[in-house]
Design a protein around this motif. Structure first.
Motif, PDB file in Angstrom:
ATOM      1  N   ARG A   1      -7.443   0.523   6.232  1.00  0.00           N
ATOM      2  CA  ARG A   1      -8.784  -0.073   6.134  1.00  0.00           C
ATOM      3  C   ARG A   1      -9.186  -0.261   4.670  1.00  0.00           C
ATOM      4  O   ARG A   1      -9.701  -1.314   4.291  1.00  0.00           O
ATOM      5  CB  ARG A   1      -9.816   0.786   6.861  1.00  0.00           C
ATOM      6  N   LYS A   2      -8.910   0.740   3.865  1.00  0.00           N
ATOM      7  CA  LYS A   2      -9.239   0.677   2.436  1.00  0.00           C
ATOM      8  C   LYS A   2      -8.473  -0.454   1.742  1.00  0.00           C
ATOM      9  O   LYS A   2      -9.013  -1.133   0.874  1.00  0.00           O
ATOM     10  CB  LYS A   2      -8.907   2.014   1.773  1.00  0.00           C
ATOM     11  N   ALA A   3      -7.230  -0.664   2.149  1.00  0.00           N
ATOM     12  CA  ALA A   3      -6.382  -1.682   1.512  1.00  0.00           C
ATOM     13  C   ALA A   3      -6.604  -3.077   2.084  1.00  0.00           C
ATOM     14  O   ALA A   3      -6.083  -4.045   1.543  1.00  0.00           O
ATOM     15  CB  ALA A   3      -4.917  -1.292   1.661  1.00  0.00           C
ATOM     16  N   GLY A   4      -7.321  -3.176   3.192  1.00  0.00           N
ATOM     17  CA  GLY A   4      -7.558  -4.486   3.791  1.00  0.00           C
ATOM     18  C   GLY A   4      -6.395  -4.991   4.619  1.00  0.00           C
ATOM     19  O   GLY A   4      -5.898  -6.086   4.393  1.00  0.00           O
TER      20      GLY A   4
ATOM     21  N   THR B   1       0.856  -1.187   0.000  1.00  0.00           N
ATOM     22  CA  THR B   1       0.000   0.000   0.000  1.00  0.00           C
ATOM     23  C   THR B   1       0.892   1.237   0.000  1.00  0.00           C
ATOM     24  O   THR B   1       1.877   1.284   0.747  1.00  0.00           O
ATOM     25  CB  THR B   1      -0.908   0.029   1.239  1.00  0.00           C
ATOM     26  N   ILE B   2       0.547   2.209  -0.823  1.00  0.00           N
ATOM     27  CA  ILE B   2       1.296   3.465  -0.883  1.00  0.00           C
ATOM     28  C   ILE B   2       0.305   4.615  -0.770  1.00  0.00           C
ATOM     29  O   ILE B   2      -0.732   4.627  -1.435  1.00  0.00           O
ATOM     30  CB  ILE B   2       2.078   3.597  -2.206  1.00  0.00           C
ATOM     31  N   ILE B   3       0.662   5.577   0.085  1.00  0.00           N
ATOM     32  CA  ILE B   3      -0.070   6.843   0.169  1.00  0.00           C
ATOM     33  C   ILE B   3       0.933   7.926  -0.195  1.00  0.00           C
ATOM     34  O   ILE B   3       2.008   7.996   0.405  1.00  0.00           O
ATOM     35  CB  ILE B   3      -0.586   7.144   1.587  1.00  0.00           C
ATOM     36  N   CYS B   4       0.598   8.754  -1.151  1.00  0.00           N
ATOM     37  CA  CYS B   4       1.529   9.772  -1.639  1.00  0.00           C
ATOM     38  C   CYS B   4       0.836  11.126  -1.703  1.00  0.00           C
ATOM     39  O   CYS B   4      -0.329  11.223  -2.100  1.00  0.00           O
ATOM     40  CB  CYS B   4       2.028   9.362  -3.032  1.00  0.00           C
TER      41      CYS B   4
ATOM     42  N   ALA C   1       6.589  14.939  -4.657  1.00  0.00           N
ATOM     43  CA  ALA C   1       6.304  13.657  -3.998  1.00  0.00           C
ATOM     44  C   ALA C   1       5.992  12.585  -5.035  1.00  0.00           C
ATOM     45  O   ALA C   1       6.496  11.453  -4.954  1.00  0.00           O
ATOM     46  CB  ALA C   1       5.149  13.814  -3.019  1.00  0.00           C
ATOM     47  N   ARG C   2       5.173  12.925  -6.022  1.00  0.00           N
ATOM     48  CA  ARG C   2       4.823  11.952  -7.069  1.00  0.00           C
ATOM     49  C   ARG C   2       6.046  11.569  -7.898  1.00  0.00           C
ATOM     50  O   ARG C   2       6.211  10.416  -8.282  1.00  0.00           O
ATOM     51  CB  ARG C   2       3.707  12.501  -7.959  1.00  0.00           C
ATOM     52  N   ARG C   3       6.952  12.506  -8.110  1.00  0.00           N
ATOM     53  CA  ARG C   3       8.187  12.205  -8.847  1.00  0.00           C
ATOM     54  C   ARG C   3       9.145  11.370  -7.993  1.00  0.00           C
ATOM     55  O   ARG C   3       9.934  10.604  -8.519  1.00  0.00           O
ATOM     56  CB  ARG C   3       8.856  13.493  -9.305  1.00  0.00           C
ATOM     57  N   THR C   4       9.067  11.505  -6.689  1.00  0.00           N
ATOM     58  CA  THR C   4       9.857  10.646  -5.800  1.00  0.00           C
ATOM     59  C   THR C   4       9.340   9.217  -5.862  1.00  0.00           C
ATOM     60  O   THR C   4      10.115   8.260  -5.804  1.00  0.00           O
ATOM     61  CB  THR C   4       9.805  11.190  -4.353  1.00  0.00           C
ATOM     62  N   LEU C   5       8.056   9.067  -5.990  1.00  0.00           N
ATOM     63  CA  LEU C   5       7.420   7.753  -6.090  1.00  0.00           C
ATOM     64  C   LEU C   5       7.713   7.045  -7.413  1.00  0.00           C
ATOM     65  O   LEU C   5       7.865   5.822  -7.448  1.00  0.00           O
ATOM     66  CB  LEU C   5       5.907   7.915  -5.917  1.00  0.00           C
ATOM     67  N   ALA C   6       7.807   7.784  -8.499  1.00  0.00           N
ATOM     68  CA  ALA C   6       7.875   7.206  -9.847  1.00  0.00           C
ATOM     69  C   ALA C   6       8.922   6.099 -10.020  1.00  0.00           C
ATOM     70  O   ALA C   6       8.592   5.033 -10.539  1.00  0.00           O
ATOM     71  CB  ALA C   6       8.068   8.310 -10.885  1.00  0.00           C
ATOM     72  N   PRO C   7      10.178   6.273  -9.594  1.00  0.00           N
ATOM     73  CA  PRO C   7      11.158   5.198  -9.815  1.00  0.00           C
ATOM     74  C   PRO C   7      10.819   3.905  -9.078  1.00  0.00           C
ATOM     75  O   PRO C   7      11.164   2.821  -9.536  1.00  0.00           O
ATOM     76  CB  PRO C   7      12.474   5.774  -9.288  1.00  0.00           C
ATOM     77  N   LEU C   8      10.130   4.018  -7.971  1.00  0.00           N
ATOM     78  CA  LEU C   8       9.756   2.831  -7.203  1.00  0.00           C
ATOM     79  C   LEU C   8       8.638   2.052  -7.890  1.00  0.00           C
ATOM     80  O   LEU C   8       8.637   0.824  -7.887  1.00  0.00           O
ATOM     81  CB  LEU C   8       9.338   3.212  -5.779  1.00  0.00           C
ATOM     82  N   LEU C   9       7.704   2.749  -8.500  1.00  0.00           N
ATOM     83  CA  LEU C   9       6.571   2.077  -9.152  1.00  0.00           C
ATOM     84  C   LEU C   9       7.032   1.102 -10.221  1.00  0.00           C
ATOM     85  O   LEU C   9       6.450   0.039 -10.403  1.00  0.00           O
ATOM     86  CB  LEU C   9       5.612   3.095  -9.753  1.00  0.00           C
TER      87      LEU C   9
ATOM     88  N   GLN D   1      -1.743  -1.146  -3.733  1.00  0.00           N
ATOM     89  CA  GLN D   1      -2.877  -0.229  -3.556  1.00  0.00           C
ATOM     90  C   GLN D   1      -2.286   1.176  -3.439  1.00  0.00           C
ATOM     91  O   GLN D   1      -1.541   1.451  -2.502  1.00  0.00           O
ATOM     92  CB  GLN D   1      -3.626  -0.601  -2.272  1.00  0.00           C
ATOM     93  N   LEU D   2      -2.580   2.061  -4.382  1.00  0.00           N
ATOM     94  CA  LEU D   2      -2.007   3.399  -4.421  1.00  0.00           C
ATOM     95  C   LEU D   2      -3.074   4.450  -4.186  1.00  0.00           C
ATOM     96  O   LEU D   2      -4.119   4.444  -4.847  1.00  0.00           O
ATOM     97  CB  LEU D   2      -1.331   3.645  -5.780  1.00  0.00           C
ATOM     98  N   THR D   3      -2.796   5.353  -3.242  1.00  0.00           N
ATOM     99  CA  THR D   3      -3.664   6.502  -2.984  1.00  0.00           C
ATOM    100  C   THR D   3      -2.812   7.755  -3.064  1.00  0.00           C
ATOM    101  O   THR D   3      -1.796   7.862  -2.367  1.00  0.00           O
ATOM    102  CB  THR D   3      -4.301   6.406  -1.579  1.00  0.00           C
TER     103      THR D   3
END
Length: 172
Positions: free
Chosen positions: A99-102, A50-53, A59-67, A75-77
């Motif tokens: 909760r959303k991700a279970g 699960t990722i919350i960004c 922040a979204r550009r920090t996430l990009a290489p990991l994706l 589960q990405l929010t």
């Protein structure tokens, strides 16, 4: 046992002073640090389900290489709440995403200082380790605090985690 990774966005660019804060991209050093941090998280098997960004561009550009390194079942929010949040809002944001991700096993949260550092210090039961002292001293751009909880992530609270790793781009 569950894991929470608190990642501060990598170094952002201030080259265009007219750009709104929310829209600032990463600078060259930030792009390199984001890639290094993604590689480090994967090599240490800190793989989020699960990722919350934050919605902020940096922040979204920090996430990009990991994706690109994950298997696609994450589960990405992406939420504005992390851009505006203070540390005291993090338990609610984390619990709602869990909760959303279970009930995820590992959650990655990509946000901003000082909320990231403050939240890490609140969650971690303060100890005398070198990592905790470094975290307390400074949480630089691109750094990550890896916390483990005995409870699931819907129940995170103060002093309920153990700091198991503290990664800084300069150390990679």
């Amino acid at each position: 046992m569950t894991r929470l990774i608190l990642l501060r966005h990598a170094k952002s660019s201030w080259s265009d002073p007219a750009l709104p804060d929310h829209d600032r991209p990463l600078n060259a050093r930030g792009r390199q640090a984001a890639k290094q941090m993604a590689d480090a998280l994967v090599s240490r098997n800190y793989l989020p389900d699960t990722i919350i960004c934050s919605t902020a561009l940096r922040a979204r550009r920090t996430l990009a290489p990991l994706l690109y390194l994950l298997d696609g079942t994450v589960q990405l929010t992406i939420t504005r709440a992390l851009y505006d949040a203070q540390a005291e809002h993090y338990p609610e944001i984390i619990a709602a995403a869990a909760r959303k991700a279970g009930t995820p096993k590992t959650m990655l949260l990509i946000g901003h200082n000082f909320a990231i550092q403050d939240a890490a210090l609140v969650f971690a039961n303060g100890d005398d380790t070198k990592s905790f002292k470094a975290l307390k001293n400074k949480f630089p751009s691109g750094a990550a605090a890896v916390l483990e909880f005995e409870t699931n992530l819907t129940e995170v609270s103060a002093n309920s985690a153990r700091l198991v790793d503290y990664l800084r781009p300069r150390d990679l």
